[in-house]
Design an enzyme around this catalytic site. Structure first.
Site, short mmCIF file in Angstrom:
data_model
loop_
_atom_site.label_atom_id
_atom_site.label_comp_id
_atom_site.label_asym_id
_atom_site.label_seq_id
_atom_site.Cartn_x
_atom_site.Cartn_y
_atom_site.Cartn_z
CG HIS A 1 1.18 0.34 0.55
ND1 HIS A 1 -0.08 0.64 0.09
CD2 HIS A 1 1.15 0.63 1.88
CE1 HIS A 1 -0.83 1.09 1.07
NE2 HIS A 1 -0.09 1.09 2.19
CD GLU A 2 3.99 -0.84 4.02
OE1 GLU A 2 4.03 0.08 4.87
OE2 GLU A 2 2.93 -1.39 3.68
CD GLU B 1 -0.36 2.99 10.80
OE1 GLU B 1 -0.70 4.06 10.29
OE2 GLU B 1 0.10 2.04 10.14
#
Length: 899
Positions: A336-337, A166
């Protein structure tokens, strides 16, 4: 080696836009071509399935590969365009039922693309399969398919290879359609030596033995996903595993000597994945979820589907050595992940302009999930700070809308900023409060279910939420807390939220109370603002949707004060005109607990922001801050520090010793009572323990006698035990920082930094050494760090009053190497640019910063948004110092000093 001349092993930058694209004909010759490449790939050809073989060589640090891509051609074409960067493609074929057809390859380095064609072939509508064989060096950056190393306790250096794709780096590992909208399935095979293992997104189906002792791992086919989520790692890691309640096999991978630090992450991942599975009412679609701690890792973490990757400090936890802050941070980053497995992976933004649909949601869900699953971590105490951080960036003219056009990779990388993450989360939090948590949850579940395995734009989210509110809110009209939102029958979530996502900045709401009438006015752009307020007469939250530039509210009776933006759930600041601030200041001084901790923190934040734009005099803001000597809660205390510390930091870099000392004394007097109440232990709630570290560190750095004495005594005992004595984890940084002030202490800490296998301990020692007044030692400290730790070190050194010049000198001297290593537009580069310069406040420094960045060659950073932010920050600091000089604010300073 001096910090100004740290050598970073880097690959040479490619010559990009000035070189015409090359065409290789069937005989391998190269000719120039005028083929019209564009930044975006055409939508007329779409990938359906990749069959990818990757073979890294960890001895020679190279890799080879082959990929077969099944394509759907929707419109007849002579050329197939796809992405490729820094790959040597040795052969390109179109596979057919009879014989493979050799394809010509044309490349544009500037657009990071290749085009495949043959004079005798037209790609007709329908299905086609192409094959490309390729090779490259493992990247020595932190993206693409890159090399990493770690050192064992015995000093042996071991190599590994891992991926970070990413946003636009899958193309550097294999030729592909490297845009989020081109989702496909992936069948991955990885070749390796027997001394290594491999991991990828999906479970391993089998391992095949090949000639020469090589092994080939075959992985199950992935779900339909974007290229940036593909991941594979070749390493010698160990793992521990556990099955979730929903039957998902969860594993944590680390280097062998650190596997004992993986248990907390494993248990946390199990808890959180089960939570999301239930909360979203959508089963996690993969049979496994791996979490891997990577020794060389630039980002905080990465949400690769089924194989999330992390910095070691973001995943590894030791109960004896890690602090409460470490535990909170690790829990949040895992939350979060794993939230991304739904927001981002299952449903993905169509293009990077709407990155916030991924990152804003994941940041928001961090807090929702951890608050429910780990209430003892008190995570909501820290949400407000995210909004304050976002506003600091969003108040600049160089800010950008949450959703903003981007095209090239550098622009895309710059989208990974506080606006996409923090502002995105704060706007979602405001929307949740606006719609009610129940309606909001129903809406996002509908959004996820309607768009699973697809790509979305902003409007898709607003449509899902509008549909829910149409039914939900009609049943809620009787609710006093919600009724004010829905006075109009045609609630239009898109119309409201477009004002928050399609324009930059935030509203400043001016409030003027005249008897029972409250006059409201917003400045700059026009927002639709969900206002909330309480008054001196009622703590019941009242609500009003401000749709116009001006409006009037009518109170049932006159009040002493009114406080808008209750708990700062809205993303706006408030200016109380004609005595409004005075009334709130009186209330804080008389009994501050009438207002919540978040309300108090928001008042501190708002009034100092208003000082910076000239709407409130500095003495009024300092008068409000006087109440802080009675404050005990973490958010108001840290916000008080957050507004006042930068003021004396500006003075440290100017010849203003008298005022600097006066303001430091003011701060010490404000918080001395609270500092004296702190114990040098790990007792108390999470927020109390984090605040303890904050307060004692400040007191010791300010040379407060009782703090300095205790820290010195503890450091001496720890040193005499050769580091074996257990220091309380929550005050360890304070003790290390005091020890680093002497030559002997510095050298001892440096040796412990080299030896320790605990990331939390390493990071605390690094921070302590960076704060040291021994500037000469800092010149070469960076030479022993892992390169990915350099940005945080440079920023820390820039805050050191004895060493801050080193940071700017290092940034200038090594700019080209840093850009090559960390990537133009990356958050690492942006944080250094802004962090190193944001305390400058002289015209000489402004000219110096402007001159350096304007002298850079095109494509080397002169046009970065972070450079614009840095310049704006310095200009604002100059304006602030010219206007205030604290001369108008002597009275509040003297009041406290004499009390």
């Amino acid at each position: 080696v001096s910090i100004c001349f740290i050598h970073i092993s880097l690959s040479v930058l490619l010559l990009l836009s000035l070189v015409p694209p090359l065409e290789a004909n069937d005989n391998g010759n190269t000719t120039f071509t005028s083929l019209p490449f564009k930044m975006r790939l055409p939508d007329s050809v779409r990938p359906l399935h990749y069959d990818l073989l990757i073979h890294p060589n960890l001895t020679f640090l190279t890799f080879t590969g082959s990929v077969q891509i099944q394509l759907e051609v929707r419109q007849e074409t002579k050329h197939i365009f796809l992405n490729s960067k820094n790959l040597h493609i040795s052969r390109a074929l179109r596979l057919g039922s009879r014989h493979p057809h050799l394809l010509q390859l044309q490349e544009s380095e500037h657009f990071e693309q290749i085009a495949l064609s043959s004079e005798s072939l037209t790609f007709t509508r329908g299905l086609h399969v192409i094959q490309l064989d390729f090779s490259a060096n493992l990247s020595d950056t932190f993206h693409g398919f890159y090399k990493g190393t770690y050192t064992t306790r015995n000093g042996e250096v071991r190599a590994l290879a891992s991926t970070q794709f990413e946003p636009t780096h899958a193309r550097a590992a294999f030729p592909c359609f490297d845009e989020p909208g081109f989702k496909a399935n992936f069948s991955i095979r990885v070749r390796r030596e027997s001394r290594h293992i491999s991991i990828s997104n999906m479970p391993k189906l089998k391992t095949v033995e090949l000639a020469g002792g090589l092994l080939e791992d075959h992985y199950d086919v992935t779900v339909k996903m974007s290229t940036y989520l593909v991941a594979f790692i070749v390493c010698d890691f160990l793992s521990i595993s556990k099955r979730s309640q929903h039957g998902v096999e969860i594993s944590v991978y680390t280097v062998p000597e650190k596997i004992s630090q993986a248990e907390y992450a494993l248990n946390t991942a199990v808890t959180l994945l089960d939570f999301y599975d239930d909360y979203f009412d959508i089963p996690y679609p993969l049979p496994k979820q791996d979490l891997a701690a990577i020794p060389d890792f630039q980002s905080g973490a990465m949400e690769n589907w089924g194989l999330t990757t992390y910095r070691e400090s973001g995943l590894l936890f030791d109960p004896e050595r890690s602090s409460t802050s470490d535990k909170l941070g690790i829990t949040k980053v895992i939350a979060h992940e794993l939230a991304h497995q739904w927001f981002g992976n299952l449903v993905t933004m169509q293009w990077w302009n709407d990155l916030w649909l991924n990152e804003g949601f994941a940041k928001f869900m961090e807090f929702v999930s951890v608050n429910i699953t780990y209430p003892e971590l008190q995570v909501n105490d820290y949400f407000l700070e995210k909004c304050f951080t976002a506003m600091g960036v969003d108040s600049l003219s160089s800010s950008h809308p949450i959703s903003t056009p981007v095209e090239n990779p550098a622009q895309i990388r710059e989208m990974f900023d506080d606006v996409s993450y923090q502002k995105g989360a704060c706007v979602l939090n405001m929307l949740r409060d606006f719609l009610t948590p129940e309606a909001f949850k129903m809406g996002i579940i509908r959004y996820l279910k309607n768009h699973s395995y697809q790509n979305t734009v902003n409007a898709d989210l607003w449509y899902s939420l509008t549909n829910v509110t149409d039914g939900f809110c009609s049943d809620s009209k009787s609710s006093a807390s919600a009724s004010k939102w829905y006075m109009d029958d045609d609630l239009n979530v898109k119309a409201i939220m477009d004002t928050w996502t399609l324009q930059e900045g935030f509203p400043i709401i001016s409030v003027e109370v005249k008897g029972r009438e409250v006059y409201l006015k917003q400045e700059s752009f026009l927002w639709q603002v969900p206002l909330t307020y309480i008054t001196s007469s009622s703590s019941s939250v009242q609500r009003f949707l401000l749709k116009n530039r001006k409006d009037v509210l009518y109170l049932p009776a006159e009040v002493e004060w009114i406080k808008f933006n209750v708990d700062m759930r809205g993303y706006y600041i408030v200016h109380y005109e004609t005595g409004g601030w005075d009334a709130l200041i009186r209330q804080l001084q008389q009994n501050h607990t009438v207002l919540s901790g978040n309300d108090r923190a928001s008042l501190i934040h708002n009034i100092f922001q208003l000082v910076s734009i000239g709407k409130v005099p500095l003495d009024k803001a300092l008068s409000l801050s006087l109440y802080l000597r009675y404050e005990t809660e973490i958010m108001p205390v840290t916000q008080g520090f957050g507004e006042l510390v930068p003021l004396y930091k500006l003075m440290e870099k100017r010849d203003m010793a008298t005022l600097e000392h006066q303001l430091k004394s003011y701060l010490m007097n404000l918080f001395q009572r609270l500092i004296n109440a702190q114990r040098w232990s790990d007792e108390g709630s999470v927020s109390e323990r984090i605040l303890r570290n904050y307060l004692l560190l400040f007191a010791c750095v300010r040379r407060y006698g009782p703090c300095v004495q205790t820290a010195q005594e503890l450091f001496q005992k720890w040193k005499e035990s050769d580091g074996k004595m257990r220091l309380p984890a929550d005050v360890r940084l304070v003790v290390y920082t005091e020890g680093a002030r002497t030559e002997e202490g510095w050298d001892f800490l440096l040796e412990k930094y080299r030896q320790t296998l605990y990331p939390s301990e390493k990071s605390q020692i690094k921070a302590a050494l960076s704060y040291s007044p021994l500037a000469d030692k800092l010149k070469w400290f960076g030479d022993i760090l892992k390169t990915h730790e350099l940005p945080s070190l440079v920023i820390s050194v820039s805050k050191n009053p004895q060493a801050y010049k080193l940071a700017w000198d290092f940034l200038r001297t090594n700019w080209q190497k840093l850009v090559q290593k960390f990537d133009l537009g990356s958050s690492s580069i942006s944080r250094m640019v802004v962090g190193v310069t944001n305390q400058y406040s002289t015209r000489e420094k402004l000219v110096e910063v402007q001159s350096f960045f304007s002298s850079l060659e095109q494509g080397m950073g002169a046009g970065l948004r972070s450079v614009q932010q840095a310049v704006e920050n310095i200009e604002e600091n100059i304006r602030w110092m010219d206007k205030n000089h604290l001369t108008e604010a002597q009275e509040p300073l003297l009041i406290l000093q004499s009390s």
